[in-house]
Design a protein around this motif. Structure first.
Motif, mmCIF file in Angstrom:
data_model
loop_
_atom_site.group_PDB
_atom_site.id
_atom_site.type_symbol
_atom_site.label_atom_id
_atom_site.label_comp_id
_atom_site.label_asym_id
_atom_site.label_seq_id
_atom_site.Cartn_x
_atom_site.Cartn_y
_atom_site.Cartn_z
ATOM 1 N N PRO A 194 7.742 -4.150 17.936
ATOM 2 C CA PRO A 194 6.346 -3.776 18.204
ATOM 3 C C PRO A 194 5.984 -3.914 19.678
ATOM 4 C CG PRO A 194 6.445 -5.970 17.251
ATOM 5 C CD PRO A 194 7.850 -5.444 17.230
ATOM 6 N N ILE A 195 5.277 -2.909 20.209
ATOM 7 C CA ILE A 195 4.703 -3.002 21.554
ATOM 8 C C ILE A 195 3.326 -3.632 21.457
ATOM 9 C CG2 ILE A 195 3.958 -1.666 23.557
ATOM 10 C CD1 ILE A 195 6.006 0.474 22.733
ATOM 11 N N TYR A 196 2.599 -3.282 20.394
ATOM 12 C CA TYR A 196 1.273 -3.847 20.136
ATOM 13 C C TYR A 196 1.310 -4.546 18.779
ATOM 14 C CZ TYR A 196 0.367 -0.116 23.502
ATOM 15 O OH TYR A 196 0.424 0.717 24.585
ATOM 16 N N ARG A 197 0.362 -5.456 18.576
ATOM 17 C CA ARG A 197 0.307 -6.191 17.308
ATOM 18 C C ARG A 197 -1.093 -6.097 16.701
ATOM 19 N NH1 ARG A 197 5.029 -9.352 16.861
ATOM 20 N NH2 ARG A 197 6.193 -9.479 18.821
ATOM 21 N N ASP A 198 -1.750 -4.962 16.934
ATOM 22 C CA ASP A 198 -3.078 -4.750 16.372
ATOM 23 C C ASP A 198 -2.957 -3.837 15.157
ATOM 24 O OD1 ASP A 198 -2.193 -2.725 17.967
ATOM 25 O OD2 ASP A 198 -4.146 -2.243 18.832
ATOM 26 N N GLY A 199 -2.851 -4.442 14.005
ATOM 27 C CA GLY A 199 -2.588 -3.691 12.791
ATOM 28 C C GLY A 199 -3.843 -3.378 12.009
ATOM 29 N N VAL A 200 -3.680 -3.258 10.689
ATOM 30 C CA VAL A 200 -4.776 -2.865 9.815
ATOM 31 C C VAL A 200 -4.684 -3.681 8.533
ATOM 32 C CG1 VAL A 200 -3.381 -0.964 8.878
ATOM 33 C CG2 VAL A 200 -5.848 -0.928 8.599
ATOM 34 N N SER A 201 -5.823 -4.091 8.006
ATOM 35 C CA SER A 201 -5.859 -4.830 6.747
ATOM 36 C C SER A 201 -5.388 -3.915 5.616
ATOM 37 C CB SER A 201 -7.282 -5.326 6.472
ATOM 38 O OG SER A 201 -7.335 -6.027 5.252
ATOM 39 N N GLN A 202 -4.467 -4.397 4.824
ATOM 40 C CA GLN A 202 -3.863 -3.528 3.816
ATOM 41 C C GLN A 202 -3.228 -4.350 2.697
ATOM 42 O OE1 GLN A 202 -3.174 0.790 3.312
ATOM 43 N NE2 GLN A 202 -4.418 -0.441 4.672
ATOM 44 N N CYS A 203 -3.132 -3.731 1.531
ATOM 45 C CA CYS A 203 -2.432 -4.327 0.397
ATOM 46 C C CYS A 203 -1.825 -3.197 -0.421
ATOM 47 C CB CYS A 203 -3.394 -5.155 -0.466
ATOM 48 S SG CYS A 203 -2.671 -5.717 -2.035
ATOM 49 N N PHE A 204 -0.535 -3.303 -0.705
ATOM 50 C CA PHE A 204 0.047 -2.321 -1.610
ATOM 51 C C PHE A 204 0.945 -3.021 -2.630
ATOM 52 C CE2 PHE A 204 3.199 -2.237 1.923
ATOM 53 C CZ PHE A 204 4.388 -2.414 1.223
ATOM 54 N N ASP B 181 5.836 -6.481 -7.335
ATOM 55 C CA ASP B 181 5.419 -7.392 -6.269
ATOM 56 C C ASP B 181 4.356 -6.721 -5.410
ATOM 57 O OD1 ASP B 181 6.775 -10.102 -6.075
ATOM 58 O OD2 ASP B 181 8.515 -8.821 -6.469
ATOM 59 N N TYR B 182 3.784 -7.526 -4.507
ATOM 60 C CA TYR B 182 2.705 -7.037 -3.657
ATOM 61 C C TYR B 182 3.010 -7.381 -2.203
ATOM 62 C CZ TYR B 182 -0.028 -6.592 -7.959
ATOM 63 O OH TYR B 182 -0.471 -6.240 -9.207
ATOM 64 N N CYS B 183 2.600 -6.499 -1.314
ATOM 65 C CA CYS B 183 2.616 -6.767 0.122
ATOM 66 C C CYS B 183 1.165 -6.756 0.586
ATOM 67 C CB CYS B 183 3.430 -5.712 0.873
ATOM 68 S SG CYS B 183 5.205 -5.839 0.559
ATOM 69 N N ILE B 184 0.738 -7.839 1.243
ATOM 70 C CA ILE B 184 -0.680 -8.013 1.553
ATOM 71 C C ILE B 184 -0.828 -8.703 2.904
ATOM 72 C CG2 ILE B 184 -0.669 -10.141 0.153
ATOM 73 C CD1 ILE B 184 -3.613 -9.582 -0.483
ATOM 74 N N THR B 185 -1.721 -8.182 3.740
ATOM 75 C CA THR B 185 -1.927 -8.789 5.053
ATOM 76 C C THR B 185 -2.606 -10.147 4.916
ATOM 77 O OG1 THR B 185 -3.937 -7.440 5.237
ATOM 78 C CG2 THR B 185 -1.972 -6.650 6.398
ATOM 79 N N LEU B 186 -2.322 -11.030 5.866
ATOM 80 C CA LEU B 186 -2.793 -12.418 5.756
ATOM 81 C C LEU B 186 -4.311 -12.536 5.784
ATOM 82 C CD1 LEU B 186 -0.246 -14.440 7.941
ATOM 83 C CD2 LEU B 186 -0.326 -14.183 5.453
ATOM 84 N N ASP B 187 -5.003 -11.538 6.348
ATOM 85 C CA ASP B 187 -6.466 -11.636 6.368
ATOM 86 C C ASP B 187 -7.058 -11.596 4.969
ATOM 87 O OD1 ASP B 187 -5.637 -8.888 6.254
ATOM 88 O OD2 ASP B 187 -7.720 -8.317 6.590
ATOM 89 N N ARG B 188 -6.275 -11.169 3.977
ATOM 90 C CA ARG B 188 -6.741 -11.117 2.589
ATOM 91 C C ARG B 188 -6.233 -12.303 1.766
ATOM 92 N NH1 ARG B 188 -6.718 -4.835 0.486
ATOM 93 N NH2 ARG B 188 -7.306 -3.824 2.443
ATOM 94 N N VAL B 189 -5.433 -13.143 2.374
ATOM 95 C CA VAL B 189 -4.834 -14.272 1.658
ATOM 96 C C VAL B 189 -5.659 -15.527 1.914
ATOM 97 C CG1 VAL B 189 -2.768 -15.719 1.423
ATOM 98 C CG2 VAL B 189 -2.536 -13.249 1.845
ATOM 99 N N CYS C 73 -5.831 -2.755 -4.136
ATOM 100 C CA CYS C 73 -4.610 -2.192 -3.554
ATOM 101 C C CYS C 73 -4.903 -0.849 -2.904
ATOM 102 C CB CYS C 73 -3.545 -2.010 -4.634
ATOM 103 S SG CYS C 73 -2.630 -3.510 -5.015
ATOM 104 N N ASN C 74 -4.330 -0.658 -1.737
ATOM 105 C CA ASN C 74 -4.494 0.613 -1.029
ATOM 106 C C ASN C 74 -3.456 1.644 -1.441
ATOM 107 O OD1 ASN C 74 -5.165 -1.767 1.170
ATOM 108 N ND2 ASN C 74 -6.677 -0.119 1.140
ATOM 109 N N GLY C 75 -2.429 1.192 -2.150
ATOM 110 C CA GLY C 75 -1.414 2.155 -2.554
ATOM 111 C C GLY C 75 -0.370 1.554 -3.463
ATOM 112 N N ARG D 183 -8.888 6.385 1.078
ATOM 113 C CA ARG D 183 -7.859 7.169 0.409
ATOM 114 C C ARG D 183 -6.674 6.264 0.050
ATOM 115 N NH1 ARG D 183 -9.498 9.819 5.007
ATOM 116 N NH2 ARG D 183 -10.970 11.515 4.567
ATOM 117 N N LYS D 184 -6.001 6.606 -1.034
ATOM 118 C CA LYS D 184 -4.876 5.792 -1.489
ATOM 119 C C LYS D 184 -3.608 6.639 -1.554
ATOM 120 C CE LYS D 184 -7.672 2.383 -3.892
ATOM 121 N NZ LYS D 184 -7.765 1.442 -5.031
#
Length: 887
Positions: A816-826, A359-367, A444-446, A780-781
């Motif tokens: 979470p205190i903040y909700r500023d994440g990073v685009s990612q897919c693994f 399976d894959y985990c992917i941030t919504l900005d890539r969907v 995929c980043n990892g 880097r991966k």
């Protein structure tokens, strides 16, 4: 008397061939139970009678002597001589007295065989004790200057803590029951000499604390695992636990007190408790060459403890040779049979394991937004986001969308770092998502792998052979309370066997100059540096304050842990002041976004020409893979055979026809300088003056004026304040990001490096890779490996939370205190495990296999060497069996 020797040997064989565990229905025991009658018949009816056959030679000799005596006596009488005074009669009687009867020889054979096999077998494992004489042992030595040998050096460590920490089963109505291990209030130091004690499971019974507890509709039953006198029987503790549980199990869980089946009268709780304790008491190792080891040992045993070479005489030699022949003949066949079973297990252990989930985990900005409606309708994903990211606490206002049920597409668009997990969606949805992303594996980043790490490392060995740029891992420290399972009496050798095999695979994955960092404390530090002679160096890391006393029942307080670097070919970075760092100017990269506009041949060089719209100049963080920009002017112009001189002599005049900002890639220029094999030279940019520009890579032979890293760092403050990092709790085991920062600084990884962590734990390595990429805009991966439920409970959750809220102090109390994440897919995969492979096996017995040939030798050959392989064929690689088991 012969019967007692025989019965003792039969009892030992039943133990060795696992026929005394009829109650166990898992793993190799289930398989051996299926073959119980065949094995027992073969041993008792076919094999052991061969002892008498092999001793018949001595019996024939005794009969011949008896006949010879009769003839000698008759001869004496015929000539009038008293037979008692005849030298001939006296000599024959002397030989007859020295010749033992068959019963006595049988006793000796069975006694020796029992003694021999008892030496090496210990609760499911054969321990490699190479005898020299009596209680003196020999170890293999090939002239090394320094060599560490450990008791299990020629065995695979196969135990995982999957069952130790987490044993779960479900009732017929699908309710879950968990056996949960808790530490006793009285601390035990498992590193001390155990003084005739071994660890046992017992029901947890502490005053004021529950033994049984219902949590979220699931039943937890608590146990301890403590040192007790060796005479304490685990079976008695199990019986006592069942009796206690009868009175405290809640009535709505009374199904636990029902018989297993019509054919198994044990209570369900009793059956599972037996399985649980057995899985953590037996079978820690698989021998790499059991047959070779036992055959060598049997030969040595016969020469030194049976034949007694110093005591041989002509009168006894026939009896001794008959005994040796019987011991050797029967012993070799038993060894062959044991080796076939052990080799079969080794084959299963080394078999490449199936991938049972991808399976894959992917941030919504890539969907694609076209899939948002389907995402909003997915209840399982929404619940997961509430659990992981507390999205139900997001409140809307005039301009933003708040949480609602169901979710809205606008909400998804405003939260681009929510991480979608494809396991919650249909196959059709997955296909649409993956089809929308070009070259998904490259994107995929990892990769995260849920598996025993030995199996995971072997799975990726071909794909990533000599491709890993760096390794950091944090194995269990073998403190006795960290979940590492070891065989009683083999605390350190269990650990070093486990690490040695995994490091051997890991080192084949790493590039020749890749760093291999391992965190350890003092428990196994000396053993590892002795076992791995190629260790480069180690760092002392202060992890706690002297006054922070964790335990008071120890002699010394550990405030230091160690960071070992294995690879002697690794060259670490250097320490520079901000102004002296030679990398400061190497901050450019050039991206060619189309084919060259023209190919030129000038002054013996082939040149690719690019107009400004066909390349990009990017700024990077300082690193050795980036370029330095030089303005062609002054003394640079006069340097012989330089890029500056080439520009002045050959390219400056082309500014009129090629225009400002034109880029030239001069092939094979500067090869000995930076090793790139080309030099970029550029016309002045518009409004950029009159001087040309060239870009150069980091020199191959740069004189490094930086300082070496010290081998001591103080991170006690960071270790004591990292509990909230990544949004997961991991008491006593989490490594702070500041510590990982230092490892990455020492390593100076390339911008496209692949980093491996095969004891992923709380996932700090992945978090650090993400952070390092954000610092210098790199790619880097990561590859992370973690086994059992820990993968889902810690590693994967840390991965998801560090993506959603990436700041160092972005979490408190797992929210979470903040909700500023990073685009990612693994990508994450789960592998079939060794236990699964065993449990999937189906033996398909051919009832005519032994009888069709009409040859006893054929049956013996099958039983000794081919029984497992032949009857398991077909299920070993059966996906159908695997899927049935997983369901």
């Amino acid at each position: 008397m012969a019967t007692s020797y025989y019965e003792s040997f039969i009892k030992k064989l039943k133990e060795i061939f696992m026929m005394d565990h009829a109650e166990l229905d898992f793993g190799i025991y289930r398989i051996m139970n299926q073959k119980r009658s065949d094995i027992q018949d073969f041993l008792e009816k076919d094999l052991l009678p061969q002892v008498k056959q092999l001793l018949a030679e001595n019996n024939s000799a005794a009969s011949a002597l008896n006949e010879e005596l009769k003839q000698a006596i008759q001869a004496c009488h015929s000539v009038g001589i008293n037979p008692e005074e005849s030298p001939k009669v006296m000599e024959i009687k002397k030989h007859m007295a020295a010749s033992a009867d068959v019963t006595a020889l049988e006793n000796e054979v069975y006694s020796h065989l029992t003694t021999f096999f008892s030496r090496y077998y210990d609760e499911g494992d054969f321990i490699s004790k190479r005898r020299y004489k009596d209680n003196t042992y020999a170890i293999p030595y090939n002239g090394e200057e320094v060599k560490l040998y450990w008791a299990n050096a020629d065995q695979y460590y196969i135990k995982t803590s999957e069952y130790f920490k987490n044993y779960t089963f479900r009732l017929a109505d699908h309710r879950a029951v968990h056996f949960v291990l808790k530490e006793a209030s009285t601390e035990q130091n498992n590193n001390k000499a155990q003084n005739n004690q071994e660890r046992r499971f017992a029901l947890y019974q502490e005053e004021g604390e529950p033994t049984v507890e219902i949590i979220d509709g699931e039943l937890n039953i608590y146990f301890t695992y403590e040192l007790m006198p060796k005479a304490t029987k685990q079976n008695n503790l199990n019986i006592s636990a069942v009796e206690k549980l009868k009175s405290i199990i809640p009535s709505e869980w009374e199904a636990l007190m029902q018989p297993v089946s019509n054919t198994d009268s044990r209570l369900l709780i009793e059956k599972h408790l037996t399985d649980y304790t057995a899985k953590n008491s037996f079978d820690y190792f698989i021998h790499k060459d059991l047959g070779g080891f036992l055959r060598r040992e049997l030969d040595f045993y016969i020469k030194n403890e049976v034949m007694h070479l110093d005591d041989l005489d002509t009168a006894h030699i026939q009896a001794q040779l008959s005994t040796v022949k019987a011991i050797k003949g029967v012993g070799d066949k038993i060894i062959r049979m044991l080796a076939s079973i052990e080799d079969f297990q080794k084959k299963l252990w080394l078999k490449k394991k199936f991938v049972v989930q991808t399976d894959y985990c992917i941030t919504l900005d890539r969907v694609p937004e076209s899939l948002y409606a389907e995402i909003c309708a997915n209840e399982e994903q929404r619940k997961e986001w509430v659990h992981l990211f507390a999205i139900d606490e997001i409140e809307g206002n005039i301009t933003t969308e708040g949480y609602s049920e169901p979710l809205t597409e606008k909400f998804l668009k405003e939260n681009p770092f929510l991480v979608l997990d494809t396991q919650f969606f249909s196959a059709e949805f997955k296909h649409k998502l993956l089809a929308s992303i070009d070259n998904m594996d490259e994107q995929c980043n990892g990769l995260l792998i849920n598996s025993d790490n030995f199996q995971a490392l072997r799975l990726i060995a071909n794909t990533f052979n000599k491709a890993i740029d760096g390794i950091y891992t944090d194995p269990p420290y073998n403190t006795g309370s960290d979940g590492f399972l070891y065989k009683d009496g083999y605390l350190h050798s269990s650990w070093i066997s486990m690490m040695n095999d995994r490091l051997n695979v890991t080192q084949s994955l790493a590039k020749n100059n890749a760093p291999i960092f391992i965190s350890l404390n003092s428990n196994e530090f000396n053993n590892l540096i002795s076992a791995k002679s190629e260790i480069d160096t180690w760092f002392s890391i202060k992890v706690r304050h002297e006054e922070r006393i964790l335990r008071r029942d120890i002699k010394y307080q550990d405030v230091i842990e160690y960071l070992i670097q294995l690879n002697p070919d690794f060259i670490p970075s250097r320490i520079y002041s901000e102004s002296d760092d030679p990398l400061n100017d190497y901050v450019y990269s050039i991206q060619e976004i189309s084919a060259p506009d023209e190919i030129l041949d000038i002054d013996g060089f082939k040149i690719e020409k690019f107009y400004p719209e066909h390349f990009l100049i990017n700024h990077t963080a300082p690193c050795k893979t980036s370029l330095k920009r030089y303005l062609i002017r002054g003394s640079l112009i006069t340097q012989s055979a330089s890029a500056s001189e080439f520009y002045e002599n050959n390219l400056r005049a082309r500014r009129v026809q090629d225009g400002y900002g034109c880029l030239y890639k001069v092939l094979k220029m500067g090869e000995k300088g930076d090793g790139l094999g080309y030099r970029y030279i550029m016309q002045p940019e518009i409004n950029g003056g009159d001087n040309g520009i060239y870009f150069q890579g980091f020199p191959l032979n740069a004189v490094d004026k930086g300082l070496p890293h010290p081998n001591y760092y103080d991170y006690q403050a960071e270790f004591n304040n990292c509990s909230n990092e990544g949004g997961v709790k991991f008491p006593g085991g989490k490594k702070p990001l500041a510590f990982l920062d230092k490892i990455f600084e020492i390593s100076s990884f390339n911008r496209d490096a692949i980093i491996l962590d095969f004891f992923a734990g709380s996932g700090s390595t992945m978090h650090e890779v993400i952070n390092s990429n954000m610092r210098d805009n790199a790619n880097r991966k990561y590859i992370l490996v973690e086994m059992g439920a820990h993968f889902d409970d810690k590693t994967k959750i840390r991965a998801l939370r560090s993506i959603y809220s990436n700041k160092k102090n972005g979490w408190r109390n797992e929210k979470p205190i903040y909700r500023d994440g990073v685009s990612q897919c693994f990508k994450y995969i789960r592998l079939e495990q060794y236990e699964d492979t065993l449990n999937n096996l189906v033996l398909k017995e051919d009832s005519n296999l032994f009888n069709s040939a009409g040859d006893p030798g054929f049956k013996e050959s099958c039983m000794l060497g081919y029984m497992m392989d032949t009857e398991a064929r077909g299920s070993l690689f059966s996906l159908e069996c695997l899927s049935t088991h997983l369901l």
